[in-house]
Design a protein around this motif. Sequence first.
Motif, PDB file in Angstrom:
ATOM      1  N   ALA A 234      -7.638  15.880   8.692  1.00 47.20           N
ATOM      2  CA  ALA A 234      -8.662  16.923   8.831  1.00 47.20           C
ATOM      3  C   ALA A 234      -8.064  18.297   9.072  1.00 47.20           C
ATOM      4  CB  ALA A 234      -9.623  16.557   9.971  1.00 47.20           C
ATOM      5  N   ASP A 235      -6.909  18.367   9.715  1.00 50.60           N
ATOM      6  CA  ASP A 235      -6.293  19.667   9.998  1.00 50.60           C
ATOM      7  C   ASP A 235      -5.437  20.185   8.845  1.00 50.60           C
ATOM      8  OD1 ASP A 235      -4.120  18.004  10.073  1.00 50.60           O
ATOM      9  OD2 ASP A 235      -3.560  18.433  12.151  1.00 50.60           O
ATOM     10  N   GLY A 236      -5.415  19.456   7.707  1.00 49.12           N
ATOM     11  CA  GLY A 236      -4.654  19.883   6.545  1.00 49.12           C
ATOM     12  C   GLY A 236      -3.252  19.307   6.463  1.00 49.12           C
ATOM     13  N   SER A 237      -2.768  18.714   7.535  1.00 50.62           N
ATOM     14  CA  SER A 237      -1.455  18.069   7.499  1.00 50.62           C
ATOM     15  C   SER A 237      -1.559  16.766   6.716  1.00 50.62           C
ATOM     16  CB  SER A 237      -0.943  17.794   8.912  1.00 50.62           C
ATOM     17  OG  SER A 237      -1.818  16.911   9.599  1.00 50.62           O
ATOM     18  N   SER A 238      -0.436  16.283   6.233  1.00 50.75           N
ATOM     19  CA  SER A 238      -0.454  15.060   5.425  1.00 50.75           C
ATOM     20  C   SER A 238       0.580  14.073   5.940  1.00 50.75           C
ATOM     21  CB  SER A 238      -0.175  15.386   3.953  1.00 50.75           C
ATOM     22  OG  SER A 238       1.124  15.940   3.793  1.00 50.75           O
ATOM     23  N   VAL A 239       0.379  12.827   5.597  1.00 53.53           N
ATOM     24  CA  VAL A 239       1.296  11.771   5.994  1.00 53.53           C
ATOM     25  C   VAL A 239       1.438  10.801   4.834  1.00 53.53           C
ATOM     26  CG1 VAL A 239      -0.577  10.414   7.044  1.00 53.53           C
ATOM     27  CG2 VAL A 239       1.795   9.982   7.707  1.00 53.53           C
ATOM     28  N   GLU A 240       2.671  10.380   4.568  1.00 51.62           N
ATOM     29  CA  GLU A 240       2.922   9.412   3.506  1.00 51.62           C
ATOM     30  C   GLU A 240       2.766   7.997   4.044  1.00 51.62           C
ATOM     31  OE1 GLU A 240       6.613  10.009   1.522  1.00 51.62           O
ATOM     32  OE2 GLU A 240       6.077  12.017   0.787  1.00 51.62           O
TER      33      GLU A 240
ATOM     34  N   ASP B 281     -10.610  10.491   7.421  1.00 46.94           N
ATOM     35  CA  ASP B 281      -9.436  10.966   6.687  1.00 46.94           C
ATOM     36  C   ASP B 281      -9.200  10.194   5.390  1.00 46.94           C
ATOM     37  OD1 ASP B 281      -8.775  13.006   8.493  1.00 46.94           O
ATOM     38  OD2 ASP B 281      -7.702  11.607   9.793  1.00 46.94           O
ATOM     39  N   PHE B 282      -9.827   9.036   5.231  1.00 47.07           N
ATOM     40  CA  PHE B 282      -9.722   8.331   3.953  1.00 47.07           C
ATOM     41  C   PHE B 282     -10.360   9.134   2.817  1.00 47.07           C
ATOM     42  CE2 PHE B 282      -9.285   4.441   6.639  1.00 47.07           C
ATOM     43  CZ  PHE B 282      -8.089   3.989   6.110  1.00 47.07           C
ATOM     44  N   ILE B 283     -11.287  10.025   3.175  1.00 51.07           N
ATOM     45  CA  ILE B 283     -11.958  10.831   2.150  1.00 51.07           C
ATOM     46  C   ILE B 283     -10.948  11.668   1.383  1.00 51.07           C
ATOM     47  CG2 ILE B 283     -13.605  12.720   1.784  1.00 51.07           C
ATOM     48  CD1 ILE B 283     -15.143  11.630   4.229  1.00 51.07           C
ATOM     49  N   SER B 284      -9.936  12.179   2.075  1.00 51.73           N
ATOM     50  CA  SER B 284      -8.916  13.017   1.432  1.00 51.73           C
ATOM     51  C   SER B 284      -7.582  12.286   1.371  1.00 51.73           C
ATOM     52  CB  SER B 284      -8.767  14.342   2.183  1.00 51.73           C
ATOM     53  OG  SER B 284      -8.590  14.123   3.580  1.00 51.73           O
ATOM     54  N   ALA B 285      -7.635  11.055   0.877  1.00 53.64           N
ATOM     55  CA  ALA B 285      -6.428  10.240   0.754  1.00 53.64           C
ATOM     56  C   ALA B 285      -6.283   9.753  -0.681  1.00 53.64           C
ATOM     57  CB  ALA B 285      -6.486   9.048   1.701  1.00 53.64           C
ATOM     58  N   GLU B 286      -5.043   9.508  -1.076  1.00 53.76           N
ATOM     59  CA  GLU B 286      -4.741   8.824  -2.330  1.00 53.76           C
ATOM     60  C   GLU B 286      -3.892   7.619  -1.969  1.00 53.76           C
ATOM     61  OE1 GLU B 286      -2.880  11.470  -5.070  1.00 53.76           O
ATOM     62  OE2 GLU B 286      -4.707  12.620  -5.433  1.00 53.76           O
ATOM     63  N   LEU B 287      -4.522   6.467  -1.915  1.00 46.91           N
ATOM     64  CA  LEU B 287      -3.842   5.243  -1.520  1.00 46.91           C
ATOM     65  C   LEU B 287      -3.953   4.222  -2.642  1.00 46.91           C
ATOM     66  CD1 LEU B 287      -5.026   5.060   2.196  1.00 46.91           C
ATOM     67  CD2 LEU B 287      -2.738   5.662   1.366  1.00 46.91           C
TER      68      LEU B 287
ATOM     69  N   TYR C  31      -0.440   6.679  12.037  1.00 49.94           N
ATOM     70  CA  TYR C  31      -0.538   7.815  11.121  1.00 49.94           C
ATOM     71  C   TYR C  31      -1.350   8.988  11.669  1.00 49.94           C
ATOM     72  CZ  TYR C  31       1.145   4.374   7.733  1.00 49.94           C
ATOM     73  OH  TYR C  31       1.880   3.420   7.076  1.00 49.94           O
ATOM     74  N   GLY C  32      -1.957   8.822  12.823  1.00 54.24           N
ATOM     75  CA  GLY C  32      -2.755   9.906  13.388  1.00 54.24           C
ATOM     76  C   GLY C  32      -4.009  10.208  12.607  1.00 54.24           C
ATOM     77  N   ILE C  33      -4.637   9.183  12.028  1.00 56.14           N
ATOM     78  CA  ILE C  33      -5.817   9.410  11.192  1.00 56.14           C
ATOM     79  C   ILE C  33      -7.055   8.774  11.816  1.00 56.14           C
ATOM     80  CG2 ILE C  33      -4.414   9.453   9.099  1.00 56.14           C
ATOM     81  CD1 ILE C  33      -5.631   6.645   8.457  1.00 56.14           C
ATOM     82  N   THR C  34      -8.209   9.260  11.362  1.00 55.73           N
ATOM     83  CA  THR C  34      -9.496   8.654  11.679  1.00 55.73           C
ATOM     84  C   THR C  34     -10.121   8.153  10.385  1.00 55.73           C
ATOM     85  OG1 THR C  34     -10.788  10.679  11.396  1.00 55.73           O
ATOM     86  CG2 THR C  34      -9.777  10.305  13.568  1.00 55.73           C
ATOM     87  N   GLU C  35     -11.256   7.484  10.487  1.00 61.95           N
ATOM     88  CA  GLU C  35     -11.878   6.913   9.293  1.00 61.95           C
ATOM     89  C   GLU C  35     -12.207   7.974   8.261  1.00 61.95           C
ATOM     90  OE1 GLU C  35     -15.408   3.770   8.015  1.00 61.95           O
ATOM     91  OE2 GLU C  35     -15.352   4.566  10.057  1.00 61.95           O
TER      92      GLU C  35
ATOM     93  N   LEU D 106       0.847  -1.195   0.000  1.00 63.86           N
ATOM     94  CA  LEU D 106       0.000   0.000   0.000  1.00 63.86           C
ATOM     95  C   LEU D 106       0.882   1.245   0.000  1.00 63.86           C
ATOM     96  CD1 LEU D 106      -3.075   0.587   0.121  1.00 63.86           C
ATOM     97  CD2 LEU D 106      -2.809   0.903   2.588  1.00 63.86           C
ATOM     98  N   HIS D 107       0.631   2.141  -0.969  1.00 64.92           N
ATOM     99  CA  HIS D 107       1.431   3.352  -1.124  1.00 64.92           C
ATOM    100  C   HIS D 107       0.510   4.560  -1.275  1.00 64.92           C
ATOM    101  CE1 HIS D 107       5.241   1.157  -2.414  1.00 64.92           C
ATOM    102  NE2 HIS D 107       4.320   0.204  -2.473  1.00 64.92           N
ATOM    103  N   GLY D 108       1.005   5.722  -0.866  1.00 59.77           N
ATOM    104  CA  GLY D 108       0.247   6.939  -1.121  1.00 59.77           C
ATOM    105  C   GLY D 108       0.376   7.947  -0.010  1.00 59.77           C
ATOM    106  N   MET D 109      -0.639   8.802   0.091  1.00 57.95           N
ATOM    107  CA  MET D 109      -0.632   9.825   1.122  1.00 57.95           C
ATOM    108  C   MET D 109      -2.042  10.072   1.624  1.00 57.95           C
ATOM    109  SD  MET D 109      -0.133  13.441  -0.897  1.00 57.95           S
ATOM    110  CE  MET D 109      -0.223  14.300   0.660  1.00 57.95           C
ATOM    111  N   ILE D 110      -2.131  10.559   2.867  1.00 59.26           N
ATOM    112  CA  ILE D 110      -3.409  10.881   3.499  1.00 59.26           C
ATOM    113  C   ILE D 110      -3.329  12.317   3.986  1.00 59.26           C
ATOM    114  CG2 ILE D 110      -5.027  10.300   5.348  1.00 59.26           C
ATOM    115  CD1 ILE D 110      -3.729   7.487   5.407  1.00 59.26           C
TER     116      ILE D 110
END
Length: 467
Positions: free
Chosen positions: A160-166, A241-247, A235-239, A153-157
């Motif tokens: 909600a606060d605008g920060s991103s994680v690879e 956050d998948f809405i604004s992810a490219e995985l 990754y510090g994400i909630t469910e 699995l590759h990509g980025m998320i």
Amino acid sequence: MEKEKSIAKQKKEALFSRSKHAGIRMDETALQTCDAFCEGYKAFLDAAKTEREAVNFTVAKLEEAGFRPFTPGMELKAGDRVYVNNRGKAVIMATIGTAPITEGVRLNAAHIDSPRLDLKQHPLYEDNEIALFKTHYYGGIKKYQWTAMPLSLHGMIVRADGSSVEVGIGEDAGDPVFCISDLLPHLAANQMKRTLHEGIKGEELNIIIGSRPFRDDSESELVKLAILDILHEKYGITEDDFISAELEAVPAYQAKDVGFDRSMIGAYGHDDRVCAYTAFMAALECKNPVHTGVTILTDKEETGSDGNTGLCSSYLKYFLYDLAETFGANGRAVISASKCLSADVNAAFDPTFPEVLERNNCAYFNHGVCVTKFTGARGKSGTSDASAEFVGEIRRLLDANDVIWQTGELGKVDMGGGGTVAAYIANLNIDTIDVGVPVLSMHAPYEMVAKTDVYAAYRAFLVFLES
């Protein structure tokens, strides 16, 4: 009779096509150079399984080589090297030539996206105490090929606060992998009555990601909760956050030599990273070109080149306009004087499935880089069809530089066909032709190329940039 045979032999040597196996044409030193070059290519394949990773890889190498971010209006002179990073998914690089920009640029154009499985925006669910991801396949795939094999699995998320994680899971030795299940043959009688096209349906491409419940029996969906808890901790994400992810889910295989003679490379993503890498390496090597050399590694080719990182977008045209204005030239005139190699793969002849290819007009392993005058489907639909004059120019260039090359079409006339980015560049009024590496099992999770063809592609792109 002997004299007649001798004359006939002389005429055949003068008049017949001279295509020969690269293993015969190349001496041992050249073959060693070819094999060494392909070690770098294998490392690129393992490091750049998505378009974002390919851009990260290339930008880092560009900056090491002295390329600077391009700014419209910046001062440039012959030998200067600049690049543009388009949204982290596409990159343009240029080395300024000694000839006036009004004579046009030499452009190599490859794409860095490959067929894969994207996660849906609401991907995570639990079914009978197994957690899964829902996917939406990207590009043209045979869906049945993506079951019962390891996936990473590759990509980025974007949180909600605008920060991103690879995200990158499944490539390192200690990583877990993921998998899509398939029916055991003992219970697949009904499935095996389906057509091959429907053997696995799109909504059945569900990736298994966990099976242990959260340690609390008072709630439902405890396996899903356990997975979300792991993802939140890592990754510090909630469910949501998948809405604004490219995985992207891709095969977890590493690039490997294929065959007792190690003459081939098996890997995910040869289409079109084999042309992207060879064009990129040519751009790094081309330091003092006559005409300004431009290389573009673009996105979205596998889905039609739409979007602002695909070549239906105007970002290449805008870059060429800005580059022209830097030298006080007219952008339209510069574009019209430019020439392009659309760096994309073609189908290699497969002796197991010979019926789909026309033997006199197809590409073969180890016969060099493939020059494809036109692509498209059936009646040349969706192709640019390079002119005889431009084909002749490329032919003379490759021959003069002892580049091993061949020609080929994408299958028999009525079999189907396919397209590349060539048409979109030709639509800018640029002379364009497809040049690329023949591939076996194209669009499969594991494709194959011949090493000599990879090296021939690099040399073709280099001599074109230097011309």
